[in-house]
Design a protein around this motif. Structure first.
Motif, PDB file in Angstrom:
ATOM      1  N   PRO A 103       0.810  -1.224   0.000  1.00 36.05           N
ATOM      2  CA  PRO A 103       0.000   0.000   0.000  1.00 36.05           C
ATOM      3  C   PRO A 103       0.842   1.273   0.000  1.00 36.05           C
ATOM      4  O   PRO A 103       1.813   1.405   0.727  1.00 36.05           O
ATOM      5  CB  PRO A 103      -0.828  -0.137   1.281  1.00 36.05           C
ATOM      6  N   PHE A 104       0.450   2.196  -0.856  1.00 38.17           N
ATOM      7  CA  PHE A 104       1.060   3.508  -1.052  1.00 38.17           C
ATOM      8  C   PHE A 104       2.467   3.437  -1.622  1.00 38.17           C
ATOM      9  O   PHE A 104       3.269   4.342  -1.446  1.00 38.17           O
ATOM     10  CB  PHE A 104       0.961   4.368   0.210  1.00 38.17           C
ATOM     11  N   ASP A 105       2.721   2.346  -2.361  1.00 36.24           N
ATOM     12  CA  ASP A 105       3.838   2.297  -3.297  1.00 36.24           C
ATOM     13  C   ASP A 105       3.295   2.596  -4.693  1.00 36.24           C
ATOM     14  O   ASP A 105       2.168   2.204  -5.028  1.00 36.24           O
ATOM     15  CB  ASP A 105       4.496   0.914  -3.329  1.00 36.24           C
ATOM     16  N   PHE A 106       4.087   3.289  -5.499  1.00 35.19           N
ATOM     17  CA  PHE A 106       3.787   3.454  -6.913  1.00 35.19           C
ATOM     18  C   PHE A 106       4.589   2.431  -7.705  1.00 35.19           C
ATOM     19  O   PHE A 106       5.809   2.328  -7.539  1.00 35.19           O
ATOM     20  CB  PHE A 106       4.172   4.854  -7.407  1.00 35.19           C
ATOM     21  N   ARG A 107       3.902   1.697  -8.584  1.00 39.31           N
ATOM     22  CA  ARG A 107       4.574   0.773  -9.504  1.00 39.31           C
ATOM     23  C   ARG A 107       4.472   1.354 -10.906  1.00 39.31           C
ATOM     24  O   ARG A 107       3.414   1.811 -11.330  1.00 39.31           O
ATOM     25  CB  ARG A 107       3.896  -0.597  -9.449  1.00 39.31           C
ATOM     26  N   THR A 108       5.584   1.362 -11.647  1.00 39.40           N
ATOM     27  CA  THR A 108       5.593   1.946 -12.982  1.00 39.40           C
ATOM     28  C   THR A 108       6.059   0.934 -14.023  1.00 39.40           C
ATOM     29  O   THR A 108       6.927   0.096 -13.760  1.00 39.40           O
ATOM     30  CB  THR A 108       6.523   3.172 -13.046  1.00 39.40           C
ATOM     31  N   ASN A 109       5.484   1.019 -15.204  1.00 38.55           N
ATOM     32  CA  ASN A 109       5.956   0.265 -16.360  1.00 38.55           C
ATOM     33  C   ASN A 109       5.575   1.054 -17.610  1.00 38.55           C
ATOM     34  O   ASN A 109       4.933   2.097 -17.519  1.00 38.55           O
ATOM     35  CB  ASN A 109       5.369  -1.146 -16.396  1.00 38.55           C
ATOM     36  N   ASP A 110       5.973   0.563 -18.767  1.00 36.02           N
ATOM     37  CA  ASP A 110       5.525   1.190 -19.999  1.00 36.02           C
ATOM     38  C   ASP A 110       5.217   0.119 -21.029  1.00 36.02           C
ATOM     39  O   ASP A 110       5.424  -1.072 -20.788  1.00 36.02           O
ATOM     40  CB  ASP A 110       6.535   2.219 -20.512  1.00 36.02           C
ATOM     41  N   ASP A 143      15.017   9.613 -22.309  1.00 32.03           N
ATOM     42  CA  ASP A 143      16.047   8.993 -21.483  1.00 32.03           C
ATOM     43  C   ASP A 143      15.734   9.150 -19.999  1.00 32.03           C
ATOM     44  O   ASP A 143      15.911   8.210 -19.210  1.00 32.03           O
ATOM     45  CB  ASP A 143      17.409   9.617 -21.799  1.00 32.03           C
ATOM     46  N   GLU A 144      15.266  10.329 -19.605  1.00 35.01           N
ATOM     47  CA  GLU A 144      14.921  10.563 -18.200  1.00 35.01           C
ATOM     48  C   GLU A 144      13.772   9.653 -17.775  1.00 35.01           C
ATOM     49  O   GLU A 144      13.786   9.076 -16.672  1.00 35.01           O
ATOM     50  CB  GLU A 144      14.554  12.026 -17.989  1.00 35.01           C
ATOM     51  N   ILE A 145      12.769   9.515 -18.624  1.00 35.22           N
ATOM     52  CA  ILE A 145      11.629   8.637 -18.302  1.00 35.22           C
ATOM     53  C   ILE A 145      12.101   7.199 -18.155  1.00 35.22           C
ATOM     54  O   ILE A 145      11.723   6.495 -17.213  1.00 35.22           O
ATOM     55  CB  ILE A 145      10.544   8.763 -19.388  1.00 35.22           C
ATOM     56  N   ASP A 146      12.954   6.736 -19.085  1.00 34.03           N
ATOM     57  CA  ASP A 146      13.431   5.354 -19.033  1.00 34.03           C
ATOM     58  C   ASP A 146      14.204   5.063 -17.758  1.00 34.03           C
ATOM     59  O   ASP A 146      14.203   3.927 -17.263  1.00 34.03           O
ATOM     60  CB  ASP A 146      14.326   5.057 -20.242  1.00 34.03           C
ATOM     61  N   ARG A 147      14.878   6.061 -17.209  1.00 30.47           N
ATOM     62  CA  ARG A 147      15.649   5.852 -15.981  1.00 30.47           C
ATOM     63  C   ARG A 147      14.755   5.665 -14.762  1.00 30.47           C
ATOM     64  O   ARG A 147      15.184   5.120 -13.743  1.00 30.47           O
ATOM     65  CB  ARG A 147      16.602   7.027 -15.758  1.00 30.47           C
ATOM     66  N   VAL A 148      13.508   6.103 -14.854  1.00 28.23           N
ATOM     67  CA  VAL A 148      12.577   5.981 -13.723  1.00 28.23           C
ATOM     68  C   VAL A 148      11.668   4.768 -13.865  1.00 28.23           C
ATOM     69  O   VAL A 148      11.371   4.076 -12.878  1.00 28.23           O
ATOM     70  CB  VAL A 148      11.723   7.264 -13.604  1.00 28.23           C
ATOM     71  N   ILE A 149      11.222   4.478 -15.084  1.00 25.59           N
ATOM     72  CA  ILE A 149      10.262   3.404 -15.314  1.00 25.59           C
ATOM     73  C   ILE A 149      10.800   2.079 -14.780  1.00 25.59           C
ATOM     74  O   ILE A 149      11.956   1.711 -15.001  1.00 25.59           O
ATOM     75  CB  ILE A 149       9.954   3.273 -16.823  1.00 25.59           C
TER      76      ILE A 149
END
Length: 331
Positions: A103-110, A143-149
């Motif tokens: 709970p209250f973690d963000f999970r990211t993918n693309d 590039d910045e987005i890829d470093r976070v995803i």
């Protein structure tokens, strides 16, 4: 605001997993869905469209979602997906080893990289609020987005807490917003997403100046709401807490067509008004209600309340409680 709703309960059990896979693949990105063949699989999803961005609260039984290289080759909408987990646990694999989210973690993918998500790692149900946003809508480089995803982001503090509060409020109060609110809500959402990613990169300077300004304004507004009870809450103190000048703070509030002090006073009066109308707080003296809302001097509170609502705090409480009693009696 218009919502579309998907409920597996409206379908035969044998068709539910396939219907959910088709729903995700058509509305979001092509994926595979797997669940236990003997399970009574359930999903409840609401989808809100804010311009080109989708926000979808969901509650689902345990299952697995996969985005494979084959599916990427078949279709890549270049979409970023961010989920705020609000209940349950989620396992996730993208670039590296398996990660566990709560709970209250963000999970990211693309949509451009393979990944696997296990919703309900212990077989439990999972609640989440998910955002789909085109990669091109974020004011960050690819590039910045890829470093976070693919990395865990926190919704417990800082900009992450602001974004979590925004998403949960939007999910809980969707019907209170209209179509006219959608462009403004999308702007706030995109600013907070970009700020969350930039914070993860430790590079707020990578954001456009206007996005930084709006994000700072949101942080300051949240700070003010959290400190309304403090009678020493002043523009100078707020500016110092955010490492900006008092004059810049006042410029941030020009869009609100009020002063910083005026907005603080408005919020304090609204908080006091809500407490005066609450039957559960009817035993609390008016002067204590005022103090809890941040008014240090009771006569000042009384004058401000009368100017704002056309009656004294005591008269407002009497009328509000009487109207509440009448509504309960009529029902």
């Amino acid at each position: 605001m218009i919502e579309t709703v998907f409920r597996t309960e409206d379908l035969p059990v044998a068709d539910r997993a396939d219907a959910w896979r088709e729903r995700l693949s058509r509305a979001h990105m092509p994926v595979d869905v797997m669940c236990r063949p003997d399970s009574d699989f359930t999903v409840h999803q609401r989808v809100m469209r804010l311009g080109g961005t989708l926000v979808w609260p969901s509650a689902s039984a345990s299952h697995v979602i996969r985005r494979t290289p084959e599916l990427i080759r078949s279709s890549d909408p270049e979409m970023i997906n961010l989920s705020l987990i609000t209940k349950g646990t989620v396992g996730f694999r993208m670039h590296g080893p398996d990660a566990l989210y709560g709970p209250f973690d963000f999970r990211t993918n693309d949509s451009s990289h393979p990944w696997e998500t296990v919703l309900g790692t212990r077989g439990e149900a999972v609640d989440a609020v998910t955002v789909d946003v085109p990669r091109a809508r974020l004011p960050l480089s690819s590039d910045e987005i890829d470093r976070v995803i693919g990395h865990r982001l926190s919704g417990r503090e800082g900009v992450g807490a602001l974004l979590a509060a925004f998403l949960t409020t939007l999910a809980d109060n969707a019907r209170s917003f209209t179509a006219a609110d959608e462009p403004r809500l999308e702007t706030v959402l995109l600013d907070l997403l970009a700020a969350l990613f930039a914070n993860a990169l430790d590079g707020m300077d990578s954001l456009p100046a206007e996005s930084r300004r709006r994000t700072l304004a949101l942080r300051i507004q949240a700070f003010i709401r959290d400190h309304l009870h403090d009678p020493d809450l002043t523009p100078a103190g707020i500016a110092a807490a955010h490492h900006i000048s008092t004059s810049y703070l006042h410029r941030l509030f020009q869009d609100r067509e009020t002063t910083v002090s005026g907005w603080i006073r408005h919020l304090r009066l609204e908080r006091a008004r809500e407490q005066l109308a609450d039957p559960a707080r009817s035993h609390v003296p008016v002067h204590l209600v005022a103090a809890r809302a941040g008014f240090e001097h009771h006569p000042v509170f009384t004058r401000a309340f009368r100017a704002a609502y056309g009656m004294s705090p005591r008269e407002y409480r009497r009328r509000a409680l009487l109207q509440g009693d009448q509504r309960r009696y009529n029902h």
